[in-house]
Enzyme design. Structure first.
Site, PDB file in Angstrom:
ATOM      1  N   GLU A   1      12.285   8.552   7.626  1.00 57.50           N
ATOM      2  CA  GLU A   1      11.596   7.439   6.975  1.00 57.50           C
ATOM      3  C   GLU A   1      10.386   7.932   6.194  1.00 57.50           C
ATOM      4  OE1 GLU A   1      12.080   4.728   5.859  1.00 57.50           O
ATOM      5  OE2 GLU A   1      11.875   3.068   7.234  1.00 57.50           O
ATOM      6  N   ASP A   2      10.097   7.249   5.097  1.00 55.25           N
ATOM      7  CA  ASP A   2       8.878   7.544   4.353  1.00 55.25           C
ATOM      8  C   ASP A   2       7.666   6.949   5.067  1.00 55.25           C
ATOM      9  OD1 ASP A   2       9.733   4.961   3.801  1.00 55.25           O
ATOM     10  OD2 ASP A   2       9.536   5.126   1.639  1.00 55.25           O
TER      11      ASP A   2
ATOM     12  N   ASP B   1       5.710   0.743   8.842  1.00 54.20           N
ATOM     13  CA  ASP B   1       4.616  -0.206   8.650  1.00 54.20           C
ATOM     14  C   ASP B   1       4.749  -1.338   9.665  1.00 54.20           C
ATOM     15  OD1 ASP B   1       2.578  -1.846   7.691  1.00 54.20           O
ATOM     16  OD2 ASP B   1       3.327  -1.943   5.644  1.00 54.20           O
TER      17      ASP B   1
ATOM     18  N   PHE C   1      -2.261  -0.439   0.945  1.00 57.94           N
ATOM     19  CA  PHE C   1      -0.988  -0.423   0.242  1.00 57.94           C
ATOM     20  C   PHE C   1      -0.858   0.886  -0.509  1.00 57.94           C
ATOM     21  CE2 PHE C   1       2.083  -1.473  -3.096  1.00 57.94           C
ATOM     22  CZ  PHE C   1       3.132  -1.836  -2.265  1.00 57.94           C
ATOM     23  N   VAL C   2       0.128   1.698  -0.086  1.00 56.67           N
ATOM     24  CA  VAL C   2       0.287   3.038  -0.633  1.00 56.67           C
ATOM     25  C   VAL C   2       1.564   3.170  -1.444  1.00 56.67           C
ATOM     26  CG1 VAL C   2      -1.131   4.172   1.116  1.00 56.67           C
ATOM     27  CG2 VAL C   2       1.308   3.860   1.540  1.00 56.67           C
TER      28      VAL C   2
ATOM     29  N   ARG D   1       7.298   5.782  -7.380  1.00 54.40           N
ATOM     30  CA  ARG D   1       8.012   6.632  -6.415  1.00 54.40           C
ATOM     31  C   ARG D   1       7.891   8.117  -6.773  1.00 54.40           C
ATOM     32  NH1 ARG D   1      11.372   3.526  -3.088  1.00 54.40           N
ATOM     33  NH2 ARG D   1      12.162   1.604  -3.994  1.00 54.40           N
TER      34      ARG D   1
END
Length: 180
Positions: A99-100, A103, A152-153, A165
């Protein structure tokens, strides 16, 4: 051009490489005799998953799912949708979800439960970024690259409205960009 929309860099390209190296080596040790299936959650996982598996000196298989709960906004909708399912059997397999970011935890928890329901022997999550302050469900990734604050990234696979991206780092997006 894209840098003008970034408030600050949170995780540099070099730090990302170090995260992938650390997690990749640990996963390779933990799964050396298990022929794991590394599952990437599209699209955000692609840059990190590429870095991660290149650091895993073991036999592995890769697969992808396209799953989302954001649908273009900056907050999870809570509605988890699978638009591309895994084309491989997970029966009796050891699964590593690459996963990136974790959250809210909704999407990844749903995927983990689904893969276990389908007969996976084990399912763990290796995430580049963990944002525990954003959690709305009880979920704890087993392998964490770095913990970040509730901001928020974007970048290195993470997007806002399918943009950013391709940034080589993870940065905080300026609020004026998404408050238009």
């Amino acid at each position: 051009m894209l840098e003008k929309d970034i408030l600050k860099v949170l995780v540099t390209r070099e730090e990302i490489k170090q995260i992938a190296k650390k997690l990749g080596k640990q996963l390779a040790e933990d799964y050396k005799d298990k022929f794991p299936l590394v599952v990437g959650i599209l699209k955000g996982c692609v840059p990190f998953m590429g870095e991660l598996v290149s650091e895993m000196d073991i036999h592995l298989e890769m697969g992808f799912m396209d799953v989302s709960s954001y649908h273009g906004g900056i907050e999870s909708s809570g509605d988890v949708k699978i638009s591309k399912d895994l084309g491989l059997s997970v029966q009796d397999r050891h699964i590593i979800i690459a996963e990136d970011i974790v959250d809210t935890g909704r999407t990844i928890k749903t995927i983990k439960e689904l893969l276990l329901f389908r007969g996976a022997s084990s399912v763990v999550t290796a995430t580049m970024l963990d944002k525990p302050e954003g959690r709305v469900v009880d979920f704890h990734p087993e392998y964490i690259g770095t913990t970040i604050p509730k901001e928020f990234v974007v970048g290195f696979g993470l997007d806002y409205d399918e943009k950013y991206r391709n940034l080589p780092y993870v940065g905080v997006l300026k609020p004026e960009v998404y408050n238009k």
